[in-house]
Design a protein around this motif. Structure first.
Motif, PDB file in Angstrom:
ATOM      1  N   THR A 133       0.884  -1.217   0.191  1.00 13.26           N
ATOM      2  CA  THR A 133      -0.565  -0.293   0.047  1.00 13.26           C
ATOM      3  C   THR A 133       0.657   1.413  -0.217  1.00 13.26           C
ATOM      4  O   THR A 133       0.009   2.265  -0.552  1.00 13.26           O
ATOM      5  CB  THR A 133      -0.963   0.035   0.944  1.00 13.26           C
ATOM      6  N   VAL A 134       2.009   0.891   0.676  1.00 18.25           N
ATOM      7  CA  VAL A 134       3.155   2.478   0.457  1.00 18.25           C
ATOM      8  C   VAL A 134       3.556   2.473  -0.776  1.00 18.25           C
ATOM      9  O   VAL A 134       3.365   3.593  -1.024  1.00 18.25           O
ATOM     10  CB  VAL A 134       4.062   1.772   1.833  1.00 18.25           C
ATOM     11  N   TYR A 135       4.534   1.719  -1.521  1.00 18.66           N
ATOM     12  CA  TYR A 135       5.365   2.606  -2.901  1.00 18.66           C
ATOM     13  C   TYR A 135       3.618   2.403  -3.829  1.00 18.66           C
ATOM     14  O   TYR A 135       4.649   3.829  -4.218  1.00 18.66           O
ATOM     15  CB  TYR A 135       6.084   0.518  -3.032  1.00 18.66           C
ATOM     16  N   PRO A 136       2.977   2.597  -3.830  1.00 13.20           N
ATOM     17  CA  PRO A 136       1.925   2.601  -4.963  1.00 13.20           C
ATOM     18  C   PRO A 136       1.642   3.644  -4.171  1.00 13.20           C
ATOM     19  O   PRO A 136       1.389   4.852  -5.484  1.00 13.20           O
ATOM     20  CB  PRO A 136       0.370   1.929  -5.433  1.00 13.20           C
ATOM     21  N   LYS A 137       1.900   5.050  -3.067  1.00  6.64           N
ATOM     22  CA  LYS A 137       1.390   6.333  -2.829  1.00  6.64           C
ATOM     23  C   LYS A 137       2.628   6.749  -3.491  1.00  6.64           C
ATOM     24  O   LYS A 137       2.642   8.278  -3.885  1.00  6.64           O
ATOM     25  CB  LYS A 137       1.077   6.242  -1.402  1.00  6.64           C
ATOM     26  N   PHE A 138       4.057   6.383  -3.243  1.00  4.82           N
ATOM     27  CA  PHE A 138       5.058   6.759  -4.020  1.00  4.82           C
ATOM     28  C   PHE A 138       5.644   7.089  -5.270  1.00  4.82           C
ATOM     29  O   PHE A 138       5.771   8.306  -6.017  1.00  4.82           O
ATOM     30  CB  PHE A 138       6.203   6.363  -3.244  1.00  4.82           C
ATOM     31  N   GLY A 139       4.684   6.069  -5.745  1.00  4.67           N
ATOM     32  CA  GLY A 139       4.603   6.400  -7.001  1.00  4.67           C
ATOM     33  C   GLY A 139       6.211   5.237  -7.721  1.00  4.67           C
ATOM     34  O   GLY A 139       6.303   4.942  -8.487  1.00  4.67           O
ATOM     35  N   ALA A 140       6.267   4.448  -6.466  1.00  4.93           N
ATOM     36  CA  ALA A 140       8.146   3.276  -6.843  1.00  4.93           C
ATOM     37  C   ALA A 140       7.238   2.906  -7.433  1.00  4.93           C
ATOM     38  O   ALA A 140       6.728   2.197  -7.999  1.00  4.93           O
ATOM     39  CB  ALA A 140       8.500   3.478  -5.539  1.00  4.93           C
ATOM     40  N   THR A 141       8.468   2.224  -8.482  1.00  7.71           N
ATOM     41  CA  THR A 141       8.588   1.785  -9.936  1.00  7.71           C
ATOM     42  C   THR A 141       9.161   0.282  -9.986  1.00  7.71           C
ATOM     43  O   THR A 141       9.223  -0.559 -10.758  1.00  7.71           O
ATOM     44  CB  THR A 141       7.854   2.652 -11.070  1.00  7.71           C
ATOM     45  N   LYS A 142      10.848   1.128  -9.778  1.00  6.35           N
ATOM     46  CA  LYS A 142      11.985  -0.246  -9.513  1.00  6.35           C
ATOM     47  C   LYS A 142      12.766  -0.467  -8.010  1.00  6.35           C
ATOM     48  O   LYS A 142      12.549   0.229  -7.427  1.00  6.35           O
ATOM     49  CB  LYS A 142      12.686   1.043 -10.355  1.00  6.35           C
ATOM     50  N   THR A 143      13.117  -1.488  -7.726  1.00  2.00           N
ATOM     51  CA  THR A 143      14.180  -1.574  -6.605  1.00  2.00           C
ATOM     52  C   THR A 143      15.626  -1.298  -7.861  1.00  2.00           C
ATOM     53  O   THR A 143      15.450  -1.861  -8.861  1.00  2.00           O
ATOM     54  CB  THR A 143      13.807  -3.087  -6.204  1.00  2.00           C
ATOM     55  N   PRO A 144      16.753  -0.611  -7.135  1.00  2.00           N
ATOM     56  CA  PRO A 144      16.226   0.565  -5.901  1.00  2.00           C
ATOM     57  C   PRO A 144      15.742   2.024  -6.736  1.00  2.00           C
ATOM     58  O   PRO A 144      15.469   2.121  -7.574  1.00  2.00           O
ATOM     59  CB  PRO A 144      17.423   0.574  -5.890  1.00  2.00           C
ATOM     60  N   HIS A 145      14.167   2.795  -5.855  1.00  2.00           N
ATOM     61  CA  HIS A 145      13.786   3.646  -6.281  1.00  2.00           C
ATOM     62  C   HIS A 145      14.591   5.055  -5.747  1.00  2.00           C
ATOM     63  O   HIS A 145      14.160   4.258  -3.465  1.00  2.00           O
ATOM     64  CB  HIS A 145      12.630   3.570  -6.527  1.00  2.00           C
ATOM     65  N   ILE A 146      14.271   5.647  -5.124  1.00  6.10           N
ATOM     66  CA  ILE A 146      15.228   6.657  -4.227  1.00  6.10           C
ATOM     67  C   ILE A 146      13.550   8.501  -3.874  1.00  6.10           C
ATOM     68  O   ILE A 146      13.999   8.748  -5.168  1.00  6.10           O
ATOM     69  CB  ILE A 146      16.232   7.491  -3.761  1.00  6.10           C
ATOM     70  N   PHE A 147      13.155   8.277  -3.043  1.00  6.34           N
ATOM     71  CA  PHE A 147      12.435   9.402  -2.438  1.00  6.34           C
ATOM     72  C   PHE A 147      13.516   9.959  -1.640  1.00  6.34           C
ATOM     73  O   PHE A 147      13.378   9.922  -0.135  1.00  6.34           O
ATOM     74  CB  PHE A 147      11.373   9.234  -2.066  1.00  6.34           C
ATOM     75  N   ILE A 148      13.810  11.604  -1.545  1.00  4.68           N
ATOM     76  CA  ILE A 148      14.199  12.209  -0.708  1.00  4.68           C
ATOM     77  C   ILE A 148      13.201  13.049   0.491  1.00  4.68           C
ATOM     78  O   ILE A 148      12.557  14.024  -0.722  1.00  4.68           O
ATOM     79  CB  ILE A 148      15.156  13.496  -1.322  1.00  4.68           C
TER      80      ILE A 148
END
Length: 206
Positions: A133-148
């Motif tokens: 439920t968390v990664y879709p909110k961030f819009g992460a699509t890859k590993t690794p994917h960084i959000f500062i």
């Protein structure tokens, strides 16, 4: 009449596909630069629940969506550890989140996460997004994917999205350290560019 029916059917199918693409977790929809990220509560490898609000004295966060099984993530592990070693004391700790469906990727199971963290000596939380439920909110699509994220009066503001640097194969050949440059600039109250880069890695398994 038949042509009209066919046209209506085609439109219905097209709209259905469009709607599906909007809600699909890996569509790339999520936070943009300047958005305020919601808090979350995810299970850490030590069994405790971790939220951003737990970090009372942090100035921000390096949120890293990563996993055990992706070779790109493995190549970046030492660099992620180094980021935490450098910036946690400056107020920007790393928080790693494993977003994959463990039924598809059993090598990313909770027990496997604990083992990997111990082997590598992770100095930061390694959380499991078990319900995805968390990664879709961030819009992460890859590993690794960084959000500062930077703490502001409005909340945790997204300041950078993308890759750690510009050479996943060889840390010694890196010429642009995107995450380091961004945090150094933020700490010094300066603007920086780029604020977004393309995340290079394995697709998140939903």
């Amino acid at each position: 009449m038949k042509k009209t029916i066919k046209l209506i059917s085609a439109l219905v199918i097209a709209l259905s596909l469009s709607a599906f693409s909007i809600i699909k977790p890996n569509s790339g929809e999520g936070y943009k630069i300047g958005d305020i990220a919601e808090d979350f509560s995810l299970k850490n490898i030590d069994g405790n629940m971790v939220s951003l609000s737990d970090y009372k004295y942090a100035k921000g966060f390096i949120i890293t969506f990563t996993c055990n099984t992706c070779p790109y993530s493995v190549m970046y592990e030492d660099r992620i550890i180094a980021l935490n070693n450098t910036y946690a004391s400056e107020g920007y700790p790393v928080i790693a989140i494993m977003p994959n469906n463990t039924k598809i990727k059993p090598g990313d199971s909770f027990d496997a996460m604990k083992q990997r963290a111990q082997e590598k000596g992770f100095t930061f939380p390694y959380l499991i997004d078990a319900q995805q439920t968390v990664y879709p909110k961030f819009g992460a699509t890859k590993t690794p994917h960084i959000f500062i994220l930077q703490k502001t009066d409005k909340g945790n503001m997204v300041k950078y999205i993308g890759a750690i640097d510009n050479n996943y194969k060889d840390a010694s050949a890196v010429t642009e350290k995107y995450v380091e440059n961004a945090i150094d600039a933020i700490l010094n109250g300066k603007a920086f560019s780029p604020t977004e880069t393309k995340a290079i890695g394995c697709s998140i398994k939903a």
